[in-house]
Scaffold this active site. Structure first.
Site, short mmCIF file in Angstrom:
data_model
loop_
_atom_site.label_atom_id
_atom_site.label_comp_id
_atom_site.label_asym_id
_atom_site.label_seq_id
_atom_site.Cartn_x
_atom_site.Cartn_y
_atom_site.Cartn_z
N ARG A 84 0.82 -1.23 0.00
CA ARG A 84 0.00 0.00 0.00
C ARG A 84 0.85 1.28 0.00
NH1 ARG A 84 -2.96 -3.28 3.55
NH2 ARG A 84 -4.75 -4.15 2.48
N HIS A 98 1.31 17.78 -26.72
CA HIS A 98 1.15 16.35 -26.51
C HIS A 98 -0.06 15.74 -27.22
CE1 HIS A 98 4.36 16.89 -23.67
NE2 HIS A 98 4.34 15.62 -23.31
N GLU A 156 11.16 18.47 -24.51
CA GLU A 156 10.42 18.78 -23.27
C GLU A 156 10.97 20.05 -22.61
OE1 GLU A 156 7.71 17.32 -22.09
OE2 GLU A 156 7.67 15.27 -22.85
N ARG A 199 -1.96 21.96 -14.39
CA ARG A 199 -0.97 20.94 -14.76
C ARG A 199 -1.14 20.50 -16.22
NH1 ARG A 199 1.51 16.02 -11.10
NH2 ARG A 199 2.84 15.19 -12.74
N HIS A 222 9.37 10.09 -28.31
CA HIS A 222 8.35 10.92 -27.65
C HIS A 222 8.72 12.41 -27.67
CE1 HIS A 222 5.24 12.20 -24.90
NE2 HIS A 222 6.17 12.75 -24.13
N LYS A 281 3.62 11.37 -11.25
CA LYS A 281 2.80 10.55 -12.14
C LYS A 281 3.54 9.24 -12.36
CE LYS A 281 0.07 13.75 -14.88
NZ LYS A 281 -0.19 14.29 -16.23
N ASN A 283 1.04 19.49 -20.95
CA ASN A 283 0.72 18.69 -22.14
C ASN A 283 0.81 19.50 -23.42
OD1 ASN A 283 0.27 16.38 -20.60
ND2 ASN A 283 -1.83 16.99 -20.17
N LYS A 303 8.27 22.95 -13.49
CA LYS A 303 7.38 21.80 -13.25
C LYS A 303 6.99 21.75 -11.77
CE LYS A 303 6.07 17.23 -14.08
NZ LYS A 303 6.15 16.02 -14.85
N HIS A 317 0.74 12.57 -29.28
CA HIS A 317 0.19 11.22 -29.04
C HIS A 317 -0.40 10.64 -30.32
CE1 HIS A 317 -0.11 11.78 -24.40
NE2 HIS A 317 1.11 11.55 -24.82
N GLU A 368 -3.70 17.36 -11.52
CA GLU A 368 -4.13 17.82 -12.84
C GLU A 368 -5.63 18.10 -12.92
OE1 GLU A 368 -1.98 16.02 -16.13
OE2 GLU A 368 -3.63 16.54 -17.47
#
Ligand code: GLY
Length: 369
Positions: A122, A249, A186, A242, A267, A144, A246, A228, A253, A238
Site C-alpha cells: 500500500r 502532446h 520537453e 498541470r 516521444h 505521475k 501537455n 514543473k 500522441h 491535474e
C-alpha cells in the site's frame, strides 16, 4: 555545484537535486532517508551496464547493502508482465513499508517502479535517479507513475510522489545525441508554455546544450524542474494548470500512435513537432501573431530537431485519421478534444473549444508542405 529545487507538497514534499557526480555519491544523498542500511534498485539492462557499478560501489563503501534488478530496455517493458515481475521481485527482496526503492533509469523505469512502489504494501518510498534528459526534466518529477495498456499509454497508474530525485547531469554524456535532443523537446516546452525569457535563453544557448555543455544543461534542467515543481505544487492531480505540461502532446500522441511508438518518432521529437503545430494552430485561430510559430519552428530547425511532419520517415495517415487518433486520447473530456494553445511565447492556456475543421485543415496543410 548542485542546484536544489524543492517540491512543496506538505507531507509529500521532496527535493530535486541537480548536478554533476550525484550517482557516485548516492549513498550520502539517500542515507538520511534510510531506516535500515538496505535498498532495492530497479533499473534497465542498458542503464545497468553503464551506471549500476558506480551506484553499487557508493552504497557498498557506505555499508548499505543493495540488491538490483535490470528490466529489458524499451517502452514495451512498461506493461503488466514486467510490472508484476518487479512487484514480486521487490517482495522477494523483503522490501518493507519503511524501506526505500531506487528507480535508476529513464521514463520507463521511473514510471513503472513508481507505480510498483505505489501499490507495494500500500505504498513504499522511492528515489528517482533519472538517466535521460527527458526523465530529468519531466517524468521523474511530479509523481505521475504508471504503465501502458493495450488501450493506450499511461492508462494504468497512480499519483505517488518520490521522496527524492537525483538528476546527475554527468550521466547525460552517455546518451546518444538523438536521445538528448528528444529530451530537449520537453525543455523547450517549458519556455513555450510559461517562460519567454527561458525560451530566449534556449534560442541563444540551445546549440551548446546539444554539444553536451554542462553549464547550459545544468541551467536548462534546473529551470525546467523549477517550472514543473511550481505547476505540480499548485495542481498536483491535474485538475487545471498541470494540463499546460501537455503542450504539444495531443498532436504528439496521435503521431506516436500513427508511427507505432517506436524509432520512427521518439516521444520528445513528437512533443517538439506538436509544440510547433500547437503554435501554428494558435496563430490560425487568431490567438497569437505569426512571429510566434515562426520563432518556434526556426529554433527547432536550428537545433537540428524534427520540426515538421515531413521530418517523420515513411507515410502518415490522413489529417482526418490523425484527428481520429486524438479522439482516443485520455485527455478527452466529455467527447471534446482539448488543446493547449498560446497567446504568445510563454503564454499557454487550456482551450476546450477548438473547431475540429481548423485542426483538420492545419494537418492537411502540414502533411502536404
Ligand atoms: N508529464 C506531464 C505531467 O507530469 O503532468
Amino acid at each position: 555545484m548542485v542546484n536544489v529545487v524543492p517540491v512543496n507538497l506538505g507531507s509529500r514534499s521532496y527535493e530535486v537535486r541537480i548536478g554533476e557526480g550525484l550517482l557516485g555519491r548516492i549513498a550520502t544523498e539517500i542515507a538520511p532517508l534510510l531506516r535500515r542500511r538496505k535498498v532495492a534498485i530497479v533499473t534497465d539492462e542498458t542503464v545497468a551496464a553503464k551506471h549500476l557499478p558506480a551506484v553499487l560501489e557508493s552504497l557498498a563503501a557506505a555499508g548499505i547493502s543493495a540488491s538490483a534488478m535490470a528490466l529489458p530496455s524499451g517502452e514495451s517493458t512498461k506493461a503488466w508482465p514486467e510490472f508484476t515481475r518487479t512487484v514480486e521481485w521487490l517482495l522477494e527482496q523483503k522490501v518493507e513499508r519503511r524501506d526505500v526503492v531506487v528507480a535508476l533509469g529513464g521514463g520507463v523505469v521511473g514510471d513503472l517502479v513508481g507505480f510498483a512502489c505505489a501499490v507495494l504494501r500500500r505504498g513504499v518510498r522511492f528515489v528517482q535517479v533519472p538517466t535521460t534528459l527527458l526523465a530529468q526534466v519531466d517524468s521523474s518529477v511530479g509523481g505521475k507513475t504508471g504503465i501502458n495498456s493495450v488501450h493506450g499509454k499511461n492508462l494504468i497508474g497512480a499519483f505517488h510522489q518520490p521522496s527524492l530525485v537525483l538528476a546527475d547531469i554527468n550521466v547525460l554524456d552517455t546518451l546518444p545525441p538523438r536521445d538528448l535532443l528528444a529530451g530537449y523537446g520537453e525543455v523547450v516546452k517549458y519556455g513555450l508554455l510559461g517562460d519567454a525569457d527561458f525560451f530566449d535563453y534556449l534560442e541563444a544557448k540551445g546549440p551548446a546544450l546539444a554539444r553536451f555543455d554542462h553549464g547550459v544543461i545544468l541551467k536548462a534542467v534546473t529551470r525546467s524542474v523549477e517550472m514543473k515543481a511550481g505547476i505540480v505544487e499548485r495542481d498536483e492531480t491535474e485538475e487545471g494548470e498541470r494540463a499546460l505540461l501537455n503542450l504539444g502532446h495531443t498532436f504528439c500522441h496521435a503521431l506516436e500512435k500513427a508511427t507505432g511508438f517506436g524509432d520512427r518518432l521518439l516521444h520528445g521529437e513528437g512533443v517538439a513537432i506538436g509544440c510547433a503545430l500547437a503554435f501554428e494552430l494558435s496563430q490560425r485561430l487568431g490567438l497569437c501573431s505569426q512571429e510566434a510559430p515562426s520563432r518556434v519552428r526556426a529554433h527547432l530547425k536550428a537545433m537540428g530537431m524534427k520540426t515538421d511532419l515531413s521530418d517523420i520517415s515513411g507515410d502518415l495517415p490522413s489529417a482526418e485519421a490523425l484527428v481520429a487518433l486524438m479522439g482516443q486520447d485520455k485527455k478527452v473530456i466529455d467527447g471534446r478534444l482539448r488543446f493547449i494553445l498560446a497567446r504568445g511565447i510563454g503564454e499557454a492556456f487550456v482551450a476546450e473549444d477548438v473547431p475540429p475543421a481548423t485542426v483538420v485543415q492545419l494537418l492537411k496543410d502540414a502533411l502536404t508542405s
